[in-house]
Each structure stands twice: as C-alpha cells, then as structure tokens.
Design a protein around this motif. Sequence first.
Motif, mmCIF file in Angstrom:
data_model
loop_
_atom_site.group_PDB
_atom_site.id
_atom_site.type_symbol
_atom_site.label_atom_id
_atom_site.label_comp_id
_atom_site.label_asym_id
_atom_site.label_seq_id
_atom_site.Cartn_x
_atom_site.Cartn_y
_atom_site.Cartn_z
ATOM 1 N N GLN A 57 0.821 -1.201 0.000
ATOM 2 C CA GLN A 57 0.000 0.000 0.000
ATOM 3 C C GLN A 57 0.858 1.255 0.000
ATOM 4 O O GLN A 57 0.587 2.207 -0.745
ATOM 5 N N ALA A 58 1.904 1.264 0.825
ATOM 6 C CA ALA A 58 2.788 2.432 0.878
ATOM 7 C C ALA A 58 3.498 2.642 -0.454
ATOM 8 O O ALA A 58 3.657 3.784 -0.919
ATOM 9 N N GLU A 59 3.924 1.552 -1.083
ATOM 10 C CA GLU A 59 4.604 1.666 -2.382
ATOM 11 C C GLU A 59 3.670 2.254 -3.430
ATOM 12 O O GLU A 59 4.063 3.124 -4.214
ATOM 13 N N GLU A 61 1.035 4.176 -2.976
ATOM 14 C CA GLU A 61 0.744 5.580 -2.682
ATOM 15 C C GLU A 61 1.922 6.475 -3.078
ATOM 16 O O GLU A 61 1.738 7.544 -3.672
ATOM 17 N N LEU A 97 10.147 2.411 3.625
ATOM 18 C CA LEU A 97 9.077 2.686 4.586
ATOM 19 C C LEU A 97 8.815 1.436 5.417
ATOM 20 O O LEU A 97 8.407 0.399 4.898
ATOM 21 N N GLN A 129 3.755 11.392 8.048
ATOM 22 C CA GLN A 129 3.354 10.135 8.672
ATOM 23 C C GLN A 129 3.695 10.077 10.156
ATOM 24 O O GLN A 129 3.458 9.059 10.804
#
Length: 352
Positions: A57-59, A61, A97, A129
């Motif tokens: 998910q972080a990648e 975004e 991350l 974050q």
Amino acid sequence: MIFMGHSAPASTNTHRKLVIVVLGLAVLITTMLCAFALPSLHSGPHRVPLGITGTQQAEQELQRSLDGDTWKVDVYAGTQELKAAVEGQDVVGGLALQPGKLDVYTATAGAPSATGAVAALGDTLAAEQDVAATVHDVVPFTADDPRGAGLTAALMPMIFGGIFPALILSSVFPGHRGLRTRLAGAVLFSLVAGAAVAAVLQFATHSIGGDYWLNACGVVLGMTAMSTTLLGLQALLGMAGFAFGGALMMLLGNPLSGLATGPHWLPSGWAAFGQLLPPGAAGSLLRTNAFFDGAAAGFPALVLTGWIVLGVGFALVADRRGRRDAGTRSESTAVRQSIPAVPQTEPVASGR
C-alpha cells in the motif's frame, strides 16, 4: 584605372572576412551564454531515479504521488535490494518505509544536489506520517573532502589537458609530416598527465577513493579523447576545426558535464547531451571509478572511446589527403624536371 580595378575586389574580400569573423564571434558568445546560463536557470530535479520499498500500500501511494517530472520511481523487493541499487548507481537514492520509521538511502558522491532533494523528501514524508526519518549516506565523499571540491575541480585540468597538448604539439610539429608525431605526443602526454592528476586527487588532496590505477585509466581516457579529437579536427579543417573543438569542450562540455551537481540536476535534454561530450563522460567515468567501484562505467568509457576513434579517423583522412597532395606535387616536380631545357641560340649576325 588599373590600380582601382585590383583594389576593389581585395577590399570587398576584406570586408566579407571581417563580417564573417564578427558574426562568428557573436554566435560564439551567445552560445557560451546559453550553455552557462540556461541549464543553471532551469536546474533542479528532473526525472531523478528514486527507489522505494515497503508495504504494498505504501509503495502504491508513493508511486502515484511521486512519479512525474521530478522523480522516476522504481520499486524494490526489500531494503538490501534498494541499498544495492543506490550503490550500483541504478538510482540516486531510496526510501524504505517500515512500520514506525523511514530510512532514507543516499549517495552524495554520485549526485550531490539530488541527494539533498532526496533527504528533504524523506523529511517531508516522515513529518506527514509522524515517524522518524534516518538518512544513510551509503556512498559519501571522502572524509578529507566531504563536499567533493576536488572532484569538481578535476574537470578543468582534464579539459585543458586535452586542449593545451593539441595546441602546442600543432605548433611544434606542424604540417602533414608532423601529424603522426602529434597524435603520439597527445597519447603520451595523456598517460603522464592523467596518472599525475589521479595521484594528486587520491594521495595529495584525498578527494577520491577507489583503485588508483582504475582512476588513472579513466582520466587518461578522458584526456586522450579530448586531445585526439582536437588534433583530428585541426588536421582536417585547420584552425577553424581546432576552434570548433575547443568551444565544444570548454563552452558546452564544461557547464553541461554535471560533475558538480550530478547530471540529473540539469534539464533532461541538456543532461543527455552533456554526457555525450568528452568532459561529461570523463567526469562521470572518474566519479564511478572513484566511488562506485566502476559500476555504470561502461557507457562513459564507450563514449570516450568513440571520440578517440572519431579524432583518429579525422586524422587518418587528413593524412591520406596530405599524402595525395604530396604525391601530386612530386609528380609535378618530376614532370618539370624531365622536360629538356630549350637551348638558347646565339643570334646570327647579319652580314653586309
């Protein structure tokens, strides 16, 4: 009337030459201004290769938010792969991350200006974050020269190491007969001067690291590319060719080399063109040999080799033309010498 008839064409030719010289100098100055000013005015991150890793998910975004004109985002499977990509110059930096933290990987020695932009990006994301950002400079400059001043200063000696030998050798060994001597002298000078420049940078100022002989070979290749290109242009086109080659090296090659900032800090078109010129390729080869163990050295080495081949090719064409002209002159001399002289007879006195 006869004097006026001969004077008018000569005066016209002088005026024409004067106009051509003035216009040529004006174009030269304008080109110099554009080469130095425009890249600086439009400098900044342009499609900088950036690696990321983390949760899926972080990648996703990050890739959506960063991929554009500023960053070119590549996703890696893990932290070790990302770090290896930075060390291999596949990317200029990376963001890892992890839950509760953000690791920023940079290579200051590879792209000083882009490194600052990557670190600033990491701070921004960490603040958003509410996590801590830790910067890891995996390929820094040397401890004695943390800003890379010596590496940046090395470009001018390399450029002058190509221009001065070509100029001096052309004066000492002029003409067609001295062409091969000039080429041999340029290669010998590059060997000696390249080894000396690398020794000063590595052992006197401690500005570069890595293997000395690999660094020296890179500097030698860069100087040889510049000097042989200039000699070839001078042999083929005369001083006009030398002037064109010198302007190409100094007025375009120097500001577009990206040695001080890294090529990704220049506009894309300027950066790509600069890396195809001998100063840019020589600077990139020295950087990658000194700090990245020769990773990504293939392209700049190939560019410099291509310039050497081009310069020697120009010289061979000029040599062939010189031999043909010398043969024509020899044949003309032989023909003149083979024609028997017409005996001069004494005038016959008329008798009365």
